[in-house]
Design an enzyme around this catalytic site. Structure first.
Site, PDB file in Angstrom:
ATOM      1  N   PHE A  59      76.939  27.988 -17.667  1.00 13.69           N
ATOM      2  CA  PHE A  59      76.840  27.204 -16.429  1.00 13.69           C
ATOM      3  C   PHE A  59      77.228  27.997 -15.197  1.00 13.69           C
ATOM      4  CE2 PHE A  59      80.671  25.705 -14.235  1.00 13.69           C
ATOM      5  CZ  PHE A  59      81.681  26.219 -15.028  1.00 13.69           C
ATOM      6  N   LYS A  60      77.904  29.117 -15.380  1.00 21.25           N
ATOM      7  CA  LYS A  60      78.329  29.927 -14.240  1.00 21.25           C
ATOM      8  C   LYS A  60      77.138  30.354 -13.380  1.00 21.25           C
ATOM      9  CE  LYS A  60      82.714  30.327 -15.687  1.00 21.25           C
ATOM     10  NZ  LYS A  60      82.765  29.639 -16.973  1.00 21.25           N
ATOM     11  N   ASP A  61      75.957  30.476 -13.999  1.00 20.66           N
ATOM     12  CA  ASP A  61      74.768  30.870 -13.231  1.00 20.66           C
ATOM     13  C   ASP A  61      74.423  29.847 -12.141  1.00 20.66           C
ATOM     14  OD1 ASP A  61      74.193  33.252 -14.653  1.00 20.66           O
ATOM     15  OD2 ASP A  61      73.149  32.121 -16.213  1.00 20.66           O
ATOM     16  N   LEU A  84      76.670  31.199  -9.551  1.00 21.04           N
ATOM     17  CA  LEU A  84      76.678  32.643  -9.278  1.00 21.04           C
ATOM     18  C   LEU A  84      75.305  33.230  -8.989  1.00 21.04           C
ATOM     19  CD1 LEU A  84      79.616  33.690 -11.541  1.00 21.04           C
ATOM     20  CD2 LEU A  84      79.368  34.242  -9.119  1.00 21.04           C
TER      21      LEU A  84
END
Ligand SMILES: *Cc1c(COP(=O)(O)O)cnc(C)c1O
Length: 493
Positions: free
Chosen positions: A109-111, A114
């Site tokens: 989920f960091k994408d 980011l």
């Protein structure tokens, strides 16, 4: 709108907060107030595609940015996702829905934030007249690192240094990071755990000697961790998006709010859900799911945050955290903006490893938050059970959330519709997932991905197969006290 430091430093604009990353007093930038959406606003959000939804929400959250200016950025950021809906909401049976946040290039989920942060960062630097290189320093429990490297690689005017705990991330996570290409990326393994890496990075932001050396090289520091406002804001957008969709489908409304269960580490993702609630989304309970590192679930139960406990390595490594940075932003609200109290709790945490918010604030927190945890055995059982009953493959982090949400529903009898936040693709943790499903695997994580693909009939993302043959480009290891030297050495090379 403006952002103040949780520890009292003066309020600044969103672009300035994004460039700085962390406040000079060590605090996190938090909104002074939040905009409020009405029912009609959610109806119009539901008609937009994801990039338009995100641009709309970000314009509400970030002063100094217009929707028109943000739209090309969100379009570019989310073009690399392998699902046209970007953050689809899927039914999981029994009134449960799953919000899939892992369709970006690094499968976590960091994408969601980011892929967007480099756009926000470079635009903010321009608005601020900042001409120095923005040197991003980031600690990772596994997923932030690769997502930051992927987002910032070869972005002009930036560089990124990632620190990960040696032996503390999954084999796929490590391989993803050490094979990262790009002329401006640096990856270092730290001899310590994630908390050591995160504490080390925070210390560098407050180290005048290190800052002076970086400035002399024409660089200014910033962060890609969830302490950066530019990470938090895109996360609020997907909650507003999911609520808009479930409102449109008639699943939820003001009288029938949505419970949300989030697999939690640094408290960034669940904090974004809380902000969405404060912005008028029909959200009921926020269920904070931990693995065996259950410091947060204890805190929500007792009001005592006590990090003096063993650090466990688990099959959900991105949640192996005992010092949850973003909690500080929530504490500021609990304390009704009293930064003196927040500063004192944070000092107690640093000096004594523990603080107590007292009975009144505990009660207030429990009106919105529920905590629970699931150990590895339970996590594996949950992966298996959801596959058997729903034919859906969960990654271990998401499985923790499913288990904790089930406990809460059983204990409380609360039958509200439930959104489970899925934070990673099962292929990122293929060996443990295959094991949980009883699929025999011979060999490494890549063999496991192939076995999982065959058994579950779910196509493995191309990134996993490609990774196997990529050359290792980063092999630096440092002591936890020597992270500053590692950064400087990387630049001097
Ligand atoms: C980072 C991460 C988490 C924890 O998110 P926080 O915002 O730190 O609470 C959970 N699951 C996965 C897969 C992650 O990468």
């Amino acid at each position: 709108m403006a952002y103040m430091s949780t520890r009292g430093a003066e309020a600044i604009s969103a672009p300035e907060a994004i460039v700085r990353g962390i406040a000079p007093d060590g605090g996190l930038y938090a909104p002074l107030s939040l905009p409020c959406l009405k029912k009609e606003d959610f109806a119009s959000l539901a008609k937009m595609d994801y990039p338009a939804r995100a641009a709309h929400c970000l314009a509400l959250l970030l002063d100094g940015f217009t929707e028109e200016e943000l739209l090309p950025m969100t379009k570019a950021a989310y073009a690399r996702f392998d699902d046209p809906q970007v953050a689809p909401v899927k039914p999981l049976g029994k009134g449960r829905y799953i919000l899939e946040l892992f369709h970006g290039p690094t499968l976590a989920f960091k994408d969601m934030a980011l892929q967007m942060l480099p756009w926000l960062m470079t635009a903010s630097a321009k608005k601020q007249g900042e001409e120095r290189e923005i040197a991003i320093l980031t600690a990772t429990s596994g997923d932030t690192g690769k997502a930051a490297l992927e987002g910032f690689k070869d972005v002009p005017g930036t560089s990124v240094n990632v620190f990960y705990p040696l032996g503390g991330v999954s084999p796929v996570q490590e391989k993803q990071m050490v094979t990262s290409a790009g002329s401006n990326v640096y990856v270092t393994a730290v001899q310590g755990n994630f908390d050591d890496a995160q504490t080390g990075v925070k210390a560098l932001f407050a180290d005048p000697d290190f800052i002076a050396k970086m400035n002399a090289m024409g660089k200014t520091l910033s962060s890609a961790n969830s302490i950066n406002l530019g990470r938090l804001a895109p996360q609020v957008a997907y909650y507003l998006s999911a609520c808009a969709e479930l409102m449109k489908a008639g699943v939820i409304d003001e009288a029938r709010p949505l419970n949300i269960c989030v697999p939690t580490g640094n408290f960034g993702n669940i904090l974004a859900a809380w902000y969405a609630k404060r912005m008028g989304a029909p959200i009921g309970k926020l269920i904070c799911a931990s693995n065996r590192n259950d410091v947060l679930s204890d805190f929500i139960r007792t009001g005592v945050y006590d990090r003096r406990r063993p650090f466990h390595k688990t099959m959900s490594p991105s949640m192996d955290i005992l010092i949850s940075s973003n909690l500080e932003r929530f504490l500021l609200e609990l304390a009704e903006g009293d930064c003196g109290r927040v500063t004192s709790w944070m000092k107690q945490l640093k000096d004594d490893g523990v603080y107590d918010i007292g009975a009144d604030l505990l009660k207030k927190m429990q009106e919105n938050f529920i905590g629970g945890f699931a150990d590895d055995v339970r996590t594996a059982e949950t992966i298996r059970k959801i596959w058997d009953t729903e034919k859906y493959v969960l990654d271990p982090h998401t499985a923790v959330a499913v288990a904790v949400a089930a406990d809460y529903a059983a204990d409380s009898g609360d039958q509200a519709p439930l959104l489970i936040v899925s934070t990673a693709s099962p292929y990122k943790f293929a060996a443990d997932v295959a094991d949980a499903l009883g699929i025999p695997v011979e060999g490494d994580a890549f063999q496991a991905a192939i076995a999982l693909e065959k058994a579950a009939g779910l196509k493995a993302p191309a990134q996993v197969a490609e990774l196997k043959d990529l050359p290792v480009l980063h092999s630096r290891i440092c002591e936890k006290e020597a992270m500053g030297e590692a950064v400087l050495a990387g630049f001097e090379k």
